[in-house]
Write an enzyme that holds these catalytic residues in place. Structure first.
Site, PDB file in Angstrom:
ATOM      1  N   ASP A 176       0.810  -1.208   0.000  1.00 58.81           N
ATOM      2  CA  ASP A 176       0.000   0.000   0.000  1.00 58.81           C
ATOM      3  C   ASP A 176       0.851   1.269   0.000  1.00 58.81           C
ATOM      4  O   ASP A 176       1.910   1.306   0.625  1.00 58.81           O
ATOM      5  CB  ASP A 176      -0.865  -0.031   1.273  1.00 58.81           C
ATOM      6  CG  ASP A 176      -2.221   0.562   1.041  1.00 58.81           C
ATOM      7  OD1 ASP A 176      -2.497   0.969  -0.097  1.00 58.81           O
ATOM      8  OD2 ASP A 176      -2.990   0.636   2.000  1.00 58.81           O
ATOM      9  N   HIS A 236       2.728   2.872  -9.081  1.00 61.25           N
ATOM     10  CA  HIS A 236       2.573   1.415  -9.260  1.00 61.25           C
ATOM     11  C   HIS A 236       3.823   0.819  -9.919  1.00 61.25           C
ATOM     12  O   HIS A 236       4.251  -0.275  -9.565  1.00 61.25           O
ATOM     13  CB  HIS A 236       1.332   1.105 -10.096  1.00 61.25           C
ATOM     14  CG  HIS A 236       0.052   1.461  -9.398  1.00 61.25           C
ATOM     15  ND1 HIS A 236      -0.188   1.150  -8.083  1.00 61.25           N
ATOM     16  CD2 HIS A 236      -1.067   2.112  -9.824  1.00 61.25           C
ATOM     17  CE1 HIS A 236      -1.391   1.577  -7.717  1.00 61.25           C
ATOM     18  NE2 HIS A 236      -1.937   2.180  -8.763  1.00 61.25           N
ATOM     19  N   GLU A 273     -11.729  -5.736  -4.457  1.00 60.53           N
ATOM     20  CA  GLU A 273     -12.331  -4.392  -4.374  1.00 60.53           C
ATOM     21  C   GLU A 273     -11.625  -3.399  -5.308  1.00 60.53           C
ATOM     22  O   GLU A 273     -12.178  -2.347  -5.636  1.00 60.53           O
ATOM     23  CB  GLU A 273     -12.257  -3.853  -2.936  1.00 60.53           C
ATOM     24  CG  GLU A 273     -13.188  -4.561  -1.956  1.00 60.53           C
ATOM     25  CD  GLU A 273     -12.746  -5.966  -1.575  1.00 60.53           C
ATOM     26  OE1 GLU A 273     -11.527  -6.241  -1.557  1.00 60.53           O
ATOM     27  OE2 GLU A 273     -13.628  -6.821  -1.336  1.00 60.53           O
ATOM     28  N   ASN A 274     -10.395  -3.722  -5.723  1.00 64.61           N
ATOM     29  CA  ASN A 274      -9.640  -2.777  -6.567  1.00 64.61           C
ATOM     30  C   ASN A 274     -10.266  -2.562  -7.950  1.00 64.61           C
ATOM     31  O   ASN A 274      -9.943  -1.604  -8.635  1.00 64.61           O
ATOM     32  CB  ASN A 274      -8.172  -3.218  -6.716  1.00 64.61           C
ATOM     33  CG  ASN A 274      -7.331  -2.964  -5.483  1.00 64.61           C
ATOM     34  OD1 ASN A 274      -6.353  -3.665  -5.229  1.00 64.61           O
ATOM     35  ND2 ASN A 274      -7.686  -1.962  -4.685  1.00 64.61           N
ATOM     36  N   TRP A 275     -11.195  -3.452  -8.358  1.00 66.47           N
ATOM     37  CA  TRP A 275     -11.888  -3.234  -9.649  1.00 66.47           C
ATOM     38  C   TRP A 275     -12.684  -1.933  -9.628  1.00 66.47           C
ATOM     39  O   TRP A 275     -13.027  -1.402 -10.681  1.00 66.47           O
ATOM     40  CB  TRP A 275     -12.846  -4.390  -9.945  1.00 66.47           C
ATOM     41  CG  TRP A 275     -12.190  -5.702 -10.192  1.00 66.47           C
ATOM     42  CD1 TRP A 275     -12.201  -6.779  -9.352  1.00 66.47           C
ATOM     43  CD2 TRP A 275     -11.434  -6.123 -11.340  1.00 66.47           C
ATOM     44  NE1 TRP A 275     -11.490  -7.831  -9.899  1.00 66.47           N
ATOM     45  CE2 TRP A 275     -11.017  -7.447 -11.135  1.00 66.47           C
ATOM     46  CE3 TRP A 275     -11.065  -5.491 -12.532  1.00 66.47           C
ATOM     47  CZ2 TRP A 275     -10.257  -8.165 -12.057  1.00 66.47           C
ATOM     48  CZ3 TRP A 275     -10.308  -6.196 -13.461  1.00 66.47           C
ATOM     49  CH2 TRP A 275      -9.910  -7.512 -13.210  1.00 66.47           C
ATOM     50  N   ARG A 317       1.935  -4.371   6.951  1.00 68.07           N
ATOM     51  CA  ARG A 317       1.078  -3.445   6.203  1.00 68.07           C
ATOM     52  C   ARG A 317       1.791  -2.104   6.113  1.00 68.07           C
ATOM     53  O   ARG A 317       2.136  -1.493   7.135  1.00 68.07           O
ATOM     54  CB  ARG A 317      -0.271  -3.276   6.901  1.00 68.07           C
ATOM     55  CG  ARG A 317      -1.166  -2.244   6.234  1.00 68.07           C
ATOM     56  CD  ARG A 317      -2.235  -2.887   5.391  1.00 68.07           C
ATOM     57  NE  ARG A 317      -2.833  -1.963   4.448  1.00 68.07           N
ATOM     58  CZ  ARG A 317      -4.132  -1.900   4.172  1.00 68.07           C
ATOM     59  NH1 ARG A 317      -4.963  -2.700   4.765  1.00 68.07           N
ATOM     60  NH2 ARG A 317      -4.581  -1.052   3.278  1.00 68.07           N
ATOM     61  N   ARG A 356      -5.377  -1.858   9.085  1.00 64.21           N
ATOM     62  CA  ARG A 356      -6.424  -2.877   8.906  1.00 64.21           C
ATOM     63  C   ARG A 356      -5.916  -3.988   7.988  1.00 64.21           C
ATOM     64  O   ARG A 356      -4.873  -3.846   7.345  1.00 64.21           O
ATOM     65  CB  ARG A 356      -7.696  -2.254   8.354  1.00 64.21           C
ATOM     66  CG  ARG A 356      -7.477  -1.325   7.211  1.00 64.21           C
ATOM     67  CD  ARG A 356      -8.756  -0.725   6.638  1.00 64.21           C
ATOM     68  NE  ARG A 356      -8.353   0.020   5.463  1.00 64.21           N
ATOM     69  CZ  ARG A 356      -7.997   1.287   5.471  1.00 64.21           C
ATOM     70  NH1 ARG A 356      -8.047   1.998   6.577  1.00 64.21           N
ATOM     71  NH2 ARG A 356      -7.567   1.874   4.377  1.00 64.21           N
ATOM     72  N   LEU A 357      -6.701  -5.085   7.934  1.00 63.74           N
ATOM     73  CA  LEU A 357      -6.290  -6.234   7.112  1.00 63.74           C
ATOM     74  C   LEU A 357      -6.857  -6.172   5.691  1.00 63.74           C
ATOM     75  O   LEU A 357      -6.342  -6.847   4.791  1.00 63.74           O
ATOM     76  CB  LEU A 357      -6.702  -7.545   7.766  1.00 63.74           C
ATOM     77  CG  LEU A 357      -5.865  -7.971   8.980  1.00 63.74           C
ATOM     78  CD1 LEU A 357      -6.400  -9.262   9.576  1.00 63.74           C
ATOM     79  CD2 LEU A 357      -4.400  -8.161   8.596  1.00 63.74           C
ATOM     80  N   SER A 358      -7.889  -5.383   5.487  1.00 61.43           N
ATOM     81  CA  SER A 358      -8.461  -5.183   4.147  1.00 61.43           C
ATOM     82  C   SER A 358      -8.670  -6.482   3.364  1.00 61.43           C
ATOM     83  O   SER A 358      -8.186  -6.609   2.237  1.00 61.43           O
ATOM     84  CB  SER A 358      -7.598  -4.214   3.339  1.00 61.43           C
ATOM     85  OG  SER A 358      -7.591  -2.957   3.939  1.00 61.43           O
ATOM     86  N   GLU A 403       1.145 -12.535  13.397  1.00 60.19           N
ATOM     87  CA  GLU A 403       1.592 -11.304  14.056  1.00 60.19           C
ATOM     88  C   GLU A 403       1.446 -10.170  13.048  1.00 60.19           C
ATOM     89  O   GLU A 403       1.582 -10.390  11.832  1.00 60.19           O
ATOM     90  CB  GLU A 403       3.059 -11.442  14.483  1.00 60.19           C
ATOM     91  CG  GLU A 403       3.296 -12.531  15.506  1.00 60.19           C
ATOM     92  CD  GLU A 403       2.731 -12.187  16.885  1.00 60.19           C
ATOM     93  OE1 GLU A 403       2.778 -10.997  17.256  1.00 60.19           O
ATOM     94  OE2 GLU A 403       2.231 -13.099  17.566  1.00 60.19           O
TER      95      GLU A 403
HETATM   96  C1  FPP Z   1      -1.954  -0.189  -3.380  1.00 56.07           C
HETATM   97  O1  FPP Z   1      -1.506   1.149  -3.278  1.00 56.07           O
HETATM   98  C2  FPP Z   1      -1.346  -0.837  -4.548  1.00 56.07           C
HETATM   99  C3  FPP Z   1      -2.026  -1.456  -5.543  1.00 56.07           C
HETATM  100  C4  FPP Z   1      -3.502  -1.573  -5.582  1.00 56.07           C
HETATM  101  C5  FPP Z   1      -1.288  -2.079  -6.696  1.00 56.07           C
HETATM  102  C6  FPP Z   1      -0.042  -2.795  -6.302  1.00 56.07           C
HETATM  103  C7  FPP Z   1       0.599  -3.377  -7.502  1.00 56.07           C
HETATM  104  C8  FPP Z   1       1.931  -3.444  -7.691  1.00 56.07           C
HETATM  105  C9  FPP Z   1       2.904  -2.968  -6.683  1.00 56.07           C
HETATM  106  C10 FPP Z   1       2.456  -4.072  -8.939  1.00 56.07           C
HETATM  107  C11 FPP Z   1       2.705  -5.518  -8.642  1.00 56.07           C
HETATM  108  C12 FPP Z   1       3.188  -6.281  -9.815  1.00 56.07           C
HETATM  109  C13 FPP Z   1       3.059  -7.632  -9.932  1.00 56.07           C
HETATM  110  C14 FPP Z   1       3.620  -8.345 -11.106  1.00 56.07           C
HETATM  111  C15 FPP Z   1       2.371  -8.442  -8.922  1.00 56.07           C
HETATM  112  P1  FPP Z   1      -2.533   2.328  -3.549  1.00 56.07           P
HETATM  113  O2  FPP Z   1      -2.676   2.522  -5.006  1.00 56.07           O
HETATM  114  O3  FPP Z   1      -3.807   2.032  -2.820  1.00 56.07           O
HETATM  115  O4  FPP Z   1      -1.815   3.571  -2.921  1.00 56.07           O
HETATM  116  P2  FPP Z   1      -2.502   4.758  -2.095  1.00 56.07           P
HETATM  117  O5  FPP Z   1      -3.154   4.103  -0.905  1.00 56.07           O
HETATM  118  O6  FPP Z   1      -1.348   5.623  -1.723  1.00 56.07           O
HETATM  119  O7  FPP Z   1      -3.464   5.413  -3.005  1.00 56.07           O
END
Ligand code: FPP
Length: 222
Positions: free
Chosen positions: A2, A19, A49-51, A170, A176-178, A189
């Site tokens: 995150d 990302h 939920e990310n969709w 985290r 949280r565990l989300s 732990e």
């Molecule tokens: C959460 O941070 C991150 C994501 C939803 C995407 C994570 C994906 C990667 C790190 C790429 C992984 C690649 C592979 C091949 C598995 P956020 O976008 O929620 O950040 P924010 O809370 O600061 O907005």
């Protein structure tokens, strides 16, 4: 993992830049695992939920997963990294599903470290899918309700033969565990850090593990 979005904002760049930086951070963390005794590492990259994020960001992430999996499979195999995917993969384009299957079969015999990439993963979804499969097996006469134990239930989860997590880290200050490994994390732990994922370094990883080793785990006993 995150904090990618906030990391990008801090650097005055669009979210996708965060990302990309987050994906680059994975290599270093995976590479150090065998040296510090980590045999299993799960990375929560995309939740059910990310969709609900803007389509442009979702499309970028799906493309990024495909690109990284395609480009990294051979290198991971060479370094003895077994890759497994947790989550409901049929929601992804067929090309990505094929890359995931290829990556899993190519690295299946690697044993230095097991890396679980959680893509379209949600613990509630996983539990519901497991329950559905158990019900089907009961209806088909393959299983009796009295045979459903915690151990049997866990074998219907995406994590099947994998051990439960010892430590959940985290990043980015969220507490949280989300929807992450809720069944499996019963006695995990927890470690919370303010660090945004793209800044999460090997020294911070090793110091989180050192702090974990000092903890007394009682698993409900005295
Ligand atoms: C959460 O941070 C991150 C994501 C939803 C995407 C994570 C994906 C990667 C790190 C790429 C992984 C690649 C592979 C091949 C598995 P956020 O976008 O929620 O950040 P924010 O809370 O600061 O907005």
């Amino acid at each position: 993992m995150d904090g990618n979005g906030r990391w990008a904002k801090k650097h005055g760049r669009p979210r996708i830049f965060g990302h990309k930086a987050g994906a680059d951070r994975i290599d270093e963390i995976v590479r150090v695992c065998p040296d510090i005794g980590v045999k299993y590492l799960s990375l929560y990259a995309f939740s059910t939920e990310n969709w609900n994020r803007p389509g442009k960001e979702v499309n970028f992430l799906v493309k990024l997963f495909a690109e990284k999996i395609k480009n990294k499979t051979a290198g991971m195999k060479k370094e003895g990294v077994r890759i497994l995917f947790l989550g409901e993969r049929t929601a992804f384009p067929k090309t990505l599903q094929n890359l995931m299957a290829h990556c899993e079969s190519e690295t299946a015999s690697c044993r230095k470290v097991n890396v679980m990439l959680c893509l379209n993963y949600g613990s509630r979804d996983e539990i519901v899918r497991a329950t559905r499969k158990i019900s089907e097996d009961v209806l088909a006469g393959k299983l009796k309700p009295s045979q459903i134990t915690e151990d049997l239930f866990s074998r219907y989860l995406d994590t099947r033969e994998l051990p439960p997590p010892d430590l959940i880290i985290r990043t980015s200050g969220e507490l949280r565990l989300s929807n992450f490994l809720l069944f499996q994390a019963a006695y995990a732990e927890l470690h919370f850090t303010q660090t945004l994922w793209p800044d999460f370094s090997v020294p911070e990883f090793t110091s989180a593990l050192a702090a974990f080793k000092e903890r007394k785990r009682r698993f409900g006993e005295i």
